[in-house]
Design a protein around this motif. Structure first.
Motif, PDB file in Angstrom:
ATOM      1  N   VAL A  57       0.994  -1.008  -0.048  1.00  0.00           N
ATOM      2  CA  VAL A  57      -0.067  -0.108   0.165  1.00  0.00           C
ATOM      3  C   VAL A  57       0.990   1.312  -0.050  1.00  0.00           C
ATOM      4  CG1 VAL A  57      -1.635   1.359   1.364  1.00  0.00           C
ATOM      5  CG2 VAL A  57      -1.898  -1.150   1.058  1.00  0.00           C
ATOM      6  N   PHE A  58       1.822   1.237   0.932  1.00  0.00           N
ATOM      7  CA  PHE A  58       2.963   2.619   1.079  1.00  0.00           C
ATOM      8  C   PHE A  58       3.678   2.617   0.058  1.00  0.00           C
ATOM      9  CE2 PHE A  58       0.190   1.856   5.062  1.00  0.00           C
ATOM     10  CZ  PHE A  58      -0.706   3.045   4.880  1.00  0.00           C
ATOM     11  N   PHE A  59       4.387   1.836  -0.165  1.00  0.00           N
ATOM     12  CA  PHE A  59       5.571   1.950  -1.407  1.00  0.00           C
ATOM     13  C   PHE A  59       5.051   1.631  -2.710  1.00  0.00           C
ATOM     14  CE2 PHE A  59       7.975   0.451   2.447  1.00  0.00           C
ATOM     15  CZ  PHE A  59       8.420   1.819   2.973  1.00  0.00           C
ATOM     16  N   PHE A  60       4.254   0.540  -2.777  1.00  0.00           N
ATOM     17  CA  PHE A  60       3.728   0.315  -4.462  1.00  0.00           C
ATOM     18  C   PHE A  60       2.601   0.693  -4.695  1.00  0.00           C
ATOM     19  CE2 PHE A  60       6.935  -2.929  -3.081  1.00  0.00           C
ATOM     20  CZ  PHE A  60       7.848  -2.718  -3.862  1.00  0.00           C
ATOM     21  N   GLY A  61       1.809   1.793  -4.020  1.00  0.00           N
ATOM     22  CA  GLY A  61       0.678   2.402  -4.311  1.00  0.00           C
ATOM     23  C   GLY A  61      -0.503   1.330  -4.660  1.00  0.00           C
ATOM     24  N   ALA A  62      -0.445   0.351  -3.986  1.00  0.00           N
ATOM     25  CA  ALA A  62      -1.718  -0.580  -3.834  1.00  0.00           C
ATOM     26  C   ALA A  62      -1.847  -1.187  -5.247  1.00  0.00           C
ATOM     27  CB  ALA A  62      -3.075  -0.065  -3.418  1.00  0.00           C
ATOM     28  N   SER A  63      -0.717  -1.357  -5.932  1.00  0.00           N
ATOM     29  CA  SER A  63      -0.696  -1.787  -7.362  1.00  0.00           C
ATOM     30  C   SER A  63      -1.662  -3.271  -7.659  1.00  0.00           C
ATOM     31  CB  SER A  63       0.530  -2.268  -7.860  1.00  0.00           C
ATOM     32  OG  SER A  63       1.254  -3.032  -6.888  1.00  0.00           O
ATOM     33  N   VAL A  64      -1.854  -4.087  -6.616  1.00  0.00           N
ATOM     34  CA  VAL A  64      -2.712  -5.033  -6.778  1.00  0.00           C
ATOM     35  C   VAL A  64      -4.265  -4.754  -6.993  1.00  0.00           C
ATOM     36  CG1 VAL A  64      -3.435  -7.366  -5.574  1.00  0.00           C
ATOM     37  CG2 VAL A  64      -1.255  -6.780  -5.703  1.00  0.00           C
ATOM     38  N   PHE A  65      -4.548  -3.900  -6.210  1.00  0.00           N
ATOM     39  CA  PHE A  65      -6.011  -3.261  -6.327  1.00  0.00           C
ATOM     40  C   PHE A  65      -6.175  -2.391  -7.381  1.00  0.00           C
ATOM     41  CE2 PHE A  65      -5.932  -3.822  -1.663  1.00  0.00           C
ATOM     42  CZ  PHE A  65      -6.041  -5.383  -1.497  1.00  0.00           C
ATOM     43  N   ALA A  66      -5.155  -1.819  -8.261  1.00  0.00           N
ATOM     44  CA  ALA A  66      -5.163  -0.917  -9.070  1.00  0.00           C
ATOM     45  C   ALA A  66      -6.563  -0.967 -10.009  1.00  0.00           C
ATOM     46  CB  ALA A  66      -4.160  -0.665 -10.040  1.00  0.00           C
ATOM     47  N   PRO A  67      -6.649  -2.152 -10.596  1.00  0.00           N
ATOM     48  CA  PRO A  67      -7.968  -2.332 -11.268  1.00  0.00           C
ATOM     49  C   PRO A  67      -9.140  -2.144 -10.852  1.00  0.00           C
ATOM     50  CG  PRO A  67      -6.541  -4.289 -11.507  1.00  0.00           C
ATOM     51  CD  PRO A  67      -6.034  -3.593 -10.611  1.00  0.00           C
ATOM     52  N   ALA A  68      -9.581  -2.305  -9.658  1.00  0.00           N
ATOM     53  CA  ALA A  68     -10.766  -2.083  -8.735  1.00  0.00           C
ATOM     54  C   ALA A  68     -10.684  -0.661  -8.468  1.00  0.00           C
ATOM     55  CB  ALA A  68     -10.603  -2.926  -7.825  1.00  0.00           C
ATOM     56  N   LEU A  69      -9.517  -0.114  -8.015  1.00  0.00           N
ATOM     57  CA  LEU A  69      -9.667   1.252  -7.641  1.00  0.00           C
ATOM     58  C   LEU A  69      -9.709   2.228  -8.819  1.00  0.00           C
ATOM     59  CD1 LEU A  69      -6.957   1.322  -4.911  1.00  0.00           C
ATOM     60  CD2 LEU A  69      -9.298   1.713  -4.647  1.00  0.00           C
ATOM     61  N   LYS A  70      -9.187   1.801  -9.996  1.00  0.00           N
ATOM     62  CA  LYS A  70      -9.214   2.751 -10.880  1.00  0.00           C
ATOM     63  C   LYS A  70     -10.348   2.873 -11.797  1.00  0.00           C
ATOM     64  CE  LYS A  70      -5.980   3.790 -14.701  1.00  0.00           C
ATOM     65  NZ  LYS A  70      -4.903   3.213 -15.443  1.00  0.00           N
ATOM     66  N   GLY A  71     -11.249   1.667 -11.800  1.00  0.00           N
ATOM     67  CA  GLY A  71     -12.310   1.809 -12.327  1.00  0.00           C
ATOM     68  C   GLY A  71     -12.421   2.030 -14.035  1.00  0.00           C
ATOM     69  N   TRP A  72     -13.168   2.994 -14.495  1.00  0.00           N
ATOM     70  CA  TRP A  72     -12.922   3.265 -15.912  1.00  0.00           C
ATOM     71  C   TRP A  72     -12.129   4.542 -16.236  1.00  0.00           C
ATOM     72  CZ3 TRP A  72     -17.882   2.091 -19.120  1.00  0.00           C
ATOM     73  CH2 TRP A  72     -18.271   0.844 -19.063  1.00  0.00           C
ATOM     74  N   SER A  73     -11.425   5.057 -15.008  1.00  0.00           N
ATOM     75  CA  SER A  73     -10.903   6.250 -15.411  1.00  0.00           C
ATOM     76  C   SER A  73      -9.733   6.331 -15.999  1.00  0.00           C
ATOM     77  CB  SER A  73     -10.427   6.950 -13.748  1.00  0.00           C
ATOM     78  OG  SER A  73     -11.308   6.935 -12.916  1.00  0.00           O
ATOM     79  N   VAL A  74      -9.694   7.299 -16.960  1.00  0.00           N
ATOM     80  CA  VAL A  74      -8.531   7.176 -17.906  1.00  0.00           C
ATOM     81  C   VAL A  74      -7.372   7.787 -17.303  1.00  0.00           C
ATOM     82  CG1 VAL A  74      -7.637   7.872 -20.102  1.00  0.00           C
ATOM     83  CG2 VAL A  74      -9.813   7.050 -20.166  1.00  0.00           C
ATOM     84  N   ILE A  75      -7.712   8.979 -16.652  1.00  0.00           N
ATOM     85  CA  ILE A  75      -6.442   9.565 -15.824  1.00  0.00           C
ATOM     86  C   ILE A  75      -6.546   9.227 -14.378  1.00  0.00           C
ATOM     87  CG2 ILE A  75      -5.433  11.145 -17.529  1.00  0.00           C
ATOM     88  CD1 ILE A  75      -7.459  13.031 -16.263  1.00  0.00           C
ATOM     89  N   PHE A  76      -5.606   8.638 -13.863  1.00  0.00           N
ATOM     90  CA  PHE A  76      -5.717   8.514 -12.518  1.00  0.00           C
ATOM     91  C   PHE A  76      -4.573   8.858 -11.530  1.00  0.00           C
ATOM     92  CE2 PHE A  76      -5.702   5.175  -9.238  1.00  0.00           C
ATOM     93  CZ  PHE A  76      -7.173   5.201  -8.304  1.00  0.00           C
TER      94      PHE A  76
END
Lengths: 388, 100
Positions: A322-341
């Motif tokens: 979470v704090f070093f890699f920006g929660a990359s595993v959850f990125a698809p769920a967190l990002k949703g459809w946003s093109v810029i994140f």
């Protein structure tokens, strides 16, 4: 103490005899803790950081509702609201959304002419000056997706079908990405022109209230006097963000429900009975003189060794994730459809209460699941246990 | 009697790593505290009401101003309008950030 160390030594030898099975348990256990802890860390950090930042949000904004939908707000409402006792400055806000067909991204275009000195330090280049037209300040996400830097240009298709070209005078630094990532700031006159807004309306109105404890009262008065207006207080904004992150975390937990169910089955399997080999081991230990309390201590240490090692490993991995890699595993769920994140680096806000909850959800049930069936076997006659 | 020493050593290493991370986090928090104040001032100065995290829909970009009154409610906790919303993936063009 030395008795427990000897039991621990025995437990470790016993666990190493069933290496593959126990390594599997450690891997699954660590993964479950990693997922749960990542979700808790992420949502708590998001919530804490956003609530801290939004403490600076306007204490009251008002916009018009027409037919149940957000509508442009006439400036005359501002003049009327300014007459309510306790109300300070009343400022119109001009903003709207712009879909950029060439990148597939949505931007928030906003009118602005003045910014606090501290904000200017977060801008590479300069800021829009009063009266300056045809210039803009971009959020980092917009600059990146448009490949535009200071002195570059950003075209925006106006409501009249004309292409308006804005010269980029500044780009927000990544430090402010959580607030400005998709922003395009332009002069209020420019935004009115590109969105074809009549001169007597604004998107909404910001109301300053001198006494913070009067904000709800002022909002009530506005609602009473102008039923077509919708006041939104800062408290409501903060409450929205609290519930928002709880919902997002719920969604992510749902995604990993499979892993949680697998862990549940593992614990249930352990809790409902011991294997024949394990029962035989307990019977032999009882037959050579071990007390029931010694067997329980043995099983306690067995559960503790596996769960503590896994819990700590999962917690460390979750922190780094979470704090070093920006929660990359959850990125698809967190990002949703946003093109810029935003490429956020969350601050490590950790709530010790959540860690205790995690311990009680994972370590304690696992140790209990190890001890209970062993206790049932340990109080049975060794001869019966060994004969099966 | 060496296995328990190894185990206790492993546990100590894990605990120390966790404490180090926690300590580093505390240092990072205290260093970044002034930044939070700057961001608060920015939100106040530019009159910003929401975080620019999700830009996929109006109610995701400005959750605080999400529509509560329309027949098809639009806010992050609203029940999905159509079942397809939970099955369909975003269109290819949208995922790659290019043309559809």
């Amino acid at each position: 103490m030395s008795k427990h160390l000897k039991i621990l030594e025995f437990v470790l030898s016993s666990l190493l005899r069933r290496k593959i099975k126990n390594l599997g348990i450690v891997a699954v256990f660590s993964f479950v803790v990693f997922i749960l802890a990542s979700i808790l860390f992420l949502t708590h950090a998001f919530k804490t950081e956003s609530l801290a930042i939004l403490e600076g949000a306007p204490e009251l904004i008002v916009h018009k509702i027409a037919g149940g939908r957000h509508d442009l707000t006439a400036l005359r409402y501002g003049d009327e609201i300014a007459k309510i006792p306790g109300v300070g400055r009343v400022l119109p806000r001009y903003w709207g959304y712009y879909y950029d067909a060439s990148t597939g991204a949505n931007y928030t275009v906003m009118g602005a002419t003045e910014a606090p000195r501290s904000t200017l330090e977060l801008v590479r280049g300069s800021f829009i000056e009063a009266g300056q037209r045809g210039v803009c300040v971009l959020g980092e996400g917009v600059a990146e997706v448009r490949l535009a830097g200071v002195n570059g240009t950003v075209p925006i298709m106006g409501a009249d079908g004309e292409l308006y070209r804005f010269k980029v005078v500044g780009v927000f630094r990544d430090l402010s990405a959580l607030l400005t990532n998709d922003l395009i700031l332009v002069a209020p006159e420019d935004i009115r022109e590109i969105f074809d807004m009549p001169p007597d309306v604004a998107t909404d109105i910001v109301v300053q209230v001198f006494n913070p404890s009067e904000v709800a009262n002022v909002a009530k008065k506005i609602k009473y006097r102008f039923p077509e207006l919708r006041p939104i207080t800062r408290t409501e904004i903060l409450r929205t963000y609290e519930t928002l992150f709880s919902w997002r975390s719920g969604l992510v937990i749902l995604m990993f429900l499979g892993a949680l169910v697998a862990f549940g089955i593992l614990a249930w399997d352990k809790a409902t009975g011991l294997s024949g080999e394990e029962k035989k081991e307990i019977g032999i230990l009882k037959a050579i003189g071990w007390e029931t309390s010694d067997i329980l201590a043995l099983k306690f240490w067995e559960g503790a060794v596996l769960s503590l090692v896994s819990f700590l490993a999962g917690l460390i991995a979750a922190y780094a994730h979470v704090f070093f890699f920006g929660a990359s595993v959850f990125a698809p769920a967190l990002k949703g459809w946003s093109v810029i994140f935003p490429d956020f680096r969350l601050l490590p806000y950790i709530d010790p209460y959540q860690i205790f909850v995690l311990i009680f959800l994972t370590v304690v049930p696992y140790i209990a699941a190890t001890i209970v069936p062993s206790w049932k076997t340990a109080i049975t006659d060794p001869d019966v246990v060994m004969r099966g | 009697m060496t296995k328990y020493r190894l185990f206790l050593g492993l546990l100590a290493v894990e605990m120390a790593t966790l404490l180090c991370l926690y300590g580093l986090g505390a240092v990072r928090l205290s260093r970044r505290a002034p930044d939070i104040v700057v961001l608060q001032e920015m939100a106040a100065g530019l009159m910003l009401t929401d975080l620019a995290i999700w830009s996929e829909a109006t109610y995701a970009r400005h959750p605080s101003q999400a529509d509560l009154f329309s027949p098809f409610q639009e806010y992050p906790s609203a029940i999905e309008h159509f079942p397809s919303g939970s099955i369909l993936a975003p269109p290819f063009g949208m995922r790659s950030g290019g043309h559809e």
